[in-house]
Design a protein around this motif. Sequence first.
Motif, PDB file in Angstrom:
ATOM      1  N   LEU A   1       0.837  -1.203   0.000  1.00  0.00           N
ATOM      2  CA  LEU A   1       0.000   0.000   0.000  1.00  0.00           C
ATOM      3  C   LEU A   1       0.873   1.255   0.000  1.00  0.00           C
ATOM      4  CD1 LEU A   1      -2.663   1.532   0.178  1.00  0.00           C
ATOM      5  CD2 LEU A   1      -2.623   1.142   2.666  1.00  0.00           C
TER       6      LEU A   1
ATOM      7  N   ILE B   1       2.258   1.833  -3.440  1.00  0.00           N
ATOM      8  CA  ILE B   1       1.211   2.284  -4.368  1.00  0.00           C
ATOM      9  C   ILE B   1       0.903   3.761  -4.134  1.00  0.00           C
ATOM     10  CG2 ILE B   1      -1.260   2.065  -4.902  1.00  0.00           C
ATOM     11  CD1 ILE B   1      -0.864  -1.006  -4.483  1.00  0.00           C
ATOM     12  N   LEU B   2       0.779   4.155  -2.874  1.00  0.00           N
ATOM     13  CA  LEU B   2       0.506   5.558  -2.565  1.00  0.00           C
ATOM     14  C   LEU B   2       1.644   6.456  -3.056  1.00  0.00           C
ATOM     15  CD1 LEU B   2      -0.999   5.195   1.028  1.00  0.00           C
ATOM     16  CD2 LEU B   2      -2.239   5.621  -1.106  1.00  0.00           C
TER      17      LEU B   2
ATOM     18  N   SER C   1      -6.586   2.202  -3.587  1.00  0.00           N
ATOM     19  CA  SER C   1      -5.192   1.806  -3.368  1.00  0.00           C
ATOM     20  C   SER C   1      -5.107   0.581  -2.457  1.00  0.00           C
ATOM     21  CB  SER C   1      -4.400   2.967  -2.776  1.00  0.00           C
ATOM     22  OG  SER C   1      -4.369   4.057  -3.671  1.00  0.00           O
TER      23      SER C   1
ATOM     24  N   LYS D   1       1.370   6.866  -6.764  1.00  0.00           N
ATOM     25  CA  LYS D   1       0.258   7.758  -7.099  1.00  0.00           C
ATOM     26  C   LYS D   1       0.507   9.184  -6.611  1.00  0.00           C
ATOM     27  CE  LYS D   1      -3.521   4.405  -7.239  1.00  0.00           C
ATOM     28  NZ  LYS D   1      -4.872   4.105  -6.727  1.00  0.00           N
TER      29      LYS D   1
ATOM     30  N   LYS E   1      -9.610   7.404  -3.304  1.00  0.00           N
ATOM     31  CA  LYS E   1      -8.285   7.009  -3.806  1.00  0.00           C
ATOM     32  C   LYS E   1      -7.586   6.068  -2.830  1.00  0.00           C
ATOM     33  CE  LYS E   1      -7.417  10.916  -6.837  1.00  0.00           C
ATOM     34  NZ  LYS E   1      -6.539  12.035  -7.180  1.00  0.00           N
TER      35      LYS E   1
END
Length: 127
Positions: free
Chosen positions: A48, A51-52, A100, A55, A96
């Motif tokens: 996670l 991914i954050l 995610s 992004k 979002k």
Amino acid sequence: MEFKMKKDVGFTTTTEYGELHVAGDEAYGFRPFQLMVASIAVCSGGVLRKILEKKRIQIEDMTIDTKVDRIEEEANRIEKIYIHYRIKGENLNENKIKQSIELASKNCPMAQSVKGSIEIEETFELV
């Protein structure tokens, strides 16, 4: 990894971070189910986090709380793991973050390894 039997109860292994003691009794080391839950929660949290970052969603902090349901009649197996993320940051978009978390679950090797045998429920709150 090599695990060596301890004289009292359990096993031990040495890693680059030190000795890990594993036993069915908490007085002698981590219990196997604790290590499994930790592996899944921390793997999911790590994926996670990546991914954050990809992004470009900046967070200040993340805490992961877990809870476990076990079935005593079935060798006390883990039935369900609840993972709750507390994510701290400014101007975070709930949608979002939710997307995610779903993506992280699909890309976490530990969560995927138990898919179909252990249910994992993930929730979050923004703080």
